[in-house]
Design a protein around this motif. Structure first.
Motif, PDB file in Angstrom:
ATOM      1  N   ALA A  31       0.842  -1.200   0.000  1.00 16.80           N
ATOM      2  CA  ALA A  31       0.000   0.000   0.000  1.00 16.80           C
ATOM      3  C   ALA A  31       0.873   1.244   0.000  1.00 16.80           C
ATOM      4  N   ALA A  32       1.889   1.250   0.839  1.00 16.25           N
ATOM      5  CA  ALA A  32       2.792   2.399   0.926  1.00 16.25           C
ATOM      6  C   ALA A  32       4.118   1.952   1.521  1.00 16.25           C
ATOM      7  N   LEU A  33       5.191   2.534   0.999  1.00 14.63           N
ATOM      8  CA  LEU A  33       6.533   2.245   1.502  1.00 14.63           C
ATOM      9  C   LEU A  33       7.153   3.519   2.061  1.00 14.63           C
ATOM     10  N   ALA A  34       7.946   3.370   3.098  1.00 10.07           N
ATOM     11  CA  ALA A  34       8.688   4.495   3.651  1.00 10.07           C
ATOM     12  C   ALA A  34      10.088   4.472   3.042  1.00 10.07           C
ATOM     13  N   GLY A  35      10.408   5.496   2.274  1.00 13.36           N
ATOM     14  CA  GLY A  35      11.714   5.573   1.622  1.00 13.36           C
ATOM     15  C   GLY A  35      12.478   6.787   2.089  1.00 13.36           C
ATOM     16  N   PRO A  36      13.599   7.055   1.451  1.00 15.93           N
ATOM     17  CA  PRO A  36      14.386   8.237   1.797  1.00 15.93           C
ATOM     18  C   PRO A  36      13.548   9.508   1.678  1.00 15.93           C
ATOM     19  N   ALA A  37      13.825  10.467   2.539  1.00 15.31           N
ATOM     20  CA  ALA A  37      13.055  11.713   2.585  1.00 15.31           C
ATOM     21  C   ALA A  37      13.885  12.883   2.048  1.00 15.31           C
ATOM     22  N   ARG A  38      13.227  14.003   1.893  1.00 18.76           N
ATOM     23  CA  ARG A  38      13.859  15.260   1.458  1.00 18.76           C
ATOM     24  C   ARG A  38      14.663  15.080   0.170  1.00 18.76           C
ATOM     25  N   LEU A  39      14.005  14.617  -0.849  1.00 27.53           N
ATOM     26  CA  LEU A  39      14.679  14.353  -2.113  1.00 27.53           C
ATOM     27  C   LEU A  39      14.502  15.523  -3.075  1.00 27.53           C
ATOM     28  N   ASP A  40      15.544  15.790  -3.855  1.00 27.45           N
ATOM     29  CA  ASP A  40      15.524  16.888  -4.824  1.00 27.45           C
ATOM     30  C   ASP A  40      15.096  16.424  -6.212  1.00 27.45           C
ATOM     31  N   GLY A  41      15.164  15.136  -6.463  1.00 28.33           N
ATOM     32  CA  GLY A  41      14.799  14.595  -7.761  1.00 28.33           C
ATOM     33  C   GLY A  41      14.383  13.150  -7.639  1.00 28.33           C
ATOM     34  N   LEU A  42      13.552  12.703  -8.575  1.00 29.33           N
ATOM     35  CA  LEU A  42      13.042  11.333  -8.568  1.00 29.33           C
ATOM     36  C   LEU A  42      13.087  10.777  -9.984  1.00 29.33           C
ATOM     37  N   SER A  43      13.718   9.622 -10.139  1.00 32.67           N
ATOM     38  CA  SER A  43      13.799   8.956 -11.445  1.00 32.67           C
ATOM     39  C   SER A  43      13.475   7.486 -11.261  1.00 32.67           C
ATOM     40  N   ARG A  44      13.156   6.848 -12.385  1.00 30.45           N
ATOM     41  CA  ARG A  44      12.896   5.410 -12.338  1.00 30.45           C
ATOM     42  C   ARG A  44      13.153   4.788 -13.698  1.00 30.45           C
ATOM     43  N   GLY A  45      13.347   3.478 -13.659  1.00 33.98           N
ATOM     44  CA  GLY A  45      13.420   2.714 -14.889  1.00 33.98           C
ATOM     45  C   GLY A  45      12.055   2.669 -15.538  1.00 33.98           C
ATOM     46  N   PRO A  46      11.978   2.317 -16.832  1.00 37.45           N
ATOM     47  CA  PRO A  46      10.709   2.343 -17.557  1.00 37.45           C
ATOM     48  C   PRO A  46       9.778   1.154 -17.285  1.00 37.45           C
ATOM     49  N   GLU A  47      10.235   0.143 -16.574  1.00 42.66           N
ATOM     50  CA  GLU A  47       9.438  -1.069 -16.363  1.00 42.66           C
ATOM     51  C   GLU A  47       8.261  -0.829 -15.414  1.00 42.66           C
ATOM     52  N   LEU A  48       7.185  -1.605 -15.626  1.00 39.91           N
ATOM     53  CA  LEU A  48       5.993  -1.524 -14.784  1.00 39.91           C
ATOM     54  C   LEU A  48       6.343  -1.735 -13.319  1.00 39.91           C
ATOM     55  N   ARG A  49       7.217  -2.697 -13.013  1.00 36.70           N
ATOM     56  CA  ARG A  49       7.586  -2.974 -11.618  1.00 36.70           C
ATOM     57  C   ARG A  49       8.262  -1.769 -10.968  1.00 36.70           C
ATOM     58  N   CYS A  50       8.989  -0.973 -11.742  1.00 38.11           N
ATOM     59  CA  CYS A  50       9.603   0.253 -11.210  1.00 38.11           C
ATOM     60  C   CYS A  50       8.537   1.315 -10.963  1.00 38.11           C
ATOM     61  N   ALA A  51       7.577   1.432 -11.894  1.00 38.59           N
ATOM     62  CA  ALA A  51       6.485   2.398 -11.729  1.00 38.59           C
ATOM     63  C   ALA A  51       5.670   2.076 -10.479  1.00 38.59           C
ATOM     64  N   GLN A  52       5.356   0.800 -10.278  1.00 34.71           N
ATOM     65  CA  GLN A  52       4.545   0.404  -9.118  1.00 34.71           C
ATOM     66  C   GLN A  52       5.302   0.609  -7.809  1.00 34.71           C
ATOM     67  N   THR A  53       6.597   0.366  -7.814  1.00 33.88           N
ATOM     68  CA  THR A  53       7.396   0.594  -6.598  1.00 33.88           C
ATOM     69  C   THR A  53       7.472   2.088  -6.298  1.00 33.88           C
ATOM     70  N   ALA A  54       7.695   2.908  -7.320  1.00 36.65           N
ATOM     71  CA  ALA A  54       7.733   4.365  -7.126  1.00 36.65           C
ATOM     72  C   ALA A  54       6.391   4.858  -6.585  1.00 36.65           C
ATOM     73  N   GLU A  55       5.315   4.325  -7.120  1.00 34.39           N
ATOM     74  CA  GLU A  55       3.971   4.696  -6.652  1.00 34.39           C
ATOM     75  C   GLU A  55       3.799   4.352  -5.173  1.00 34.39           C
ATOM     76  N   ALA A  56       4.259   3.177  -4.758  1.00 36.66           N
ATOM     77  CA  ALA A  56       4.150   2.771  -3.345  1.00 36.66           C
ATOM     78  C   ALA A  56       4.990   3.674  -2.444  1.00 36.66           C
ATOM     79  N   LEU A  57       6.047   4.244  -2.991  1.00 30.35           N
ATOM     80  CA  LEU A  57       6.868   5.189  -2.238  1.00 30.35           C
ATOM     81  C   LEU A  57       6.251   6.587  -2.215  1.00 30.35           C
TER      82      LEU A  57
END
Length: 183
Positions: A31-57
């Motif tokens: 549902a939700a993941l706790a990741g690093p905070a206070r980020l200046d930029g966010l990137s991800r790989g193009p795969e669906l699994r990367c999109a879903q992980t980023a969404e959970a974060l």
């Protein structure tokens, strides 16, 4: 100081079944993941699994093709048992081999090293990508040979942190597990 937080995407059925990845979804979407905070930029790989992980974060991460998983060519979706063992051995021992018709390990190493070289003055950046990209970033940071690629284990939903700048990265930590938010 720049900090890159390289988050390995969550587990997929391919990981669980020892198959080469395709563009499959996560096997269990947190549902939700706790990741690093206070980020200046966010990137991800193009795969669906990367999109879903980023969404959970809770990250609205920009797709960066340089962060794409190693292209397994005709082996996508196939199990280790379905692959000719001679071809598999050649691929795992020769970084320039690509018997699957996809990308050789040497190419992902070069691609990721080039991406790292472009990360000057980025601040704190969160990245969601695959184990192969994180392995390649660790090898580039350490100046390790391509033969070491298979000796770096990157587990799902872990963070590898690099600090520094172009040409001067340091591995600060690797394998730090992410936690589900509220858990």
């Amino acid at each position: 100081m720049n900090r890159l937080f390289l988050v390995c995407h969550g587990a997929t059925e391919a990981v669980r079944q020892a198959r080469f990845p395709a563009d499959e979804p996560l096997s269990r979407r947190p549902a939700a993941l706790a990741g690093p905070a206070r980020l200046d930029g966010l990137s991800r790989g193009p795969e669906l699994r990367c999109a879903q992980t980023a969404e959970a974060l809770g990250w609205d991460a920009v797709v960066d093709e340089s962060l794409a998983d190693l292209d397994h060519g005709s082996w996508r979706g196939r199990s280790l048992a379905e692959i000719d063992q001679h071809d598999l051995s050649a691929w795992m021992t020769d970084p320039d081999a690509a018997p699957h018709g996809g990308e050789p390990v040497s190419a992902v190493l070069k691609r990721v090293a080039s991406w790292l070289d472009r990360q000057a003055d980025v601040g704190r950046v969160g990245v969601v990508t695959s184990p192969s990209v994180i392995r390649a970033a660790v090898l580039a940071t350490l100046g390790a040979p391509a033969a070491a690629f298979w000796r770096v284990d990157i587990s799902p939903l872990t963070v590898t942190q690099l600090t520094g700048t172009t040409g001067r990265w340091t591995v600060r930590e690797t394998g730090l597990p992410l936690q589900e938010a509220g858990g």
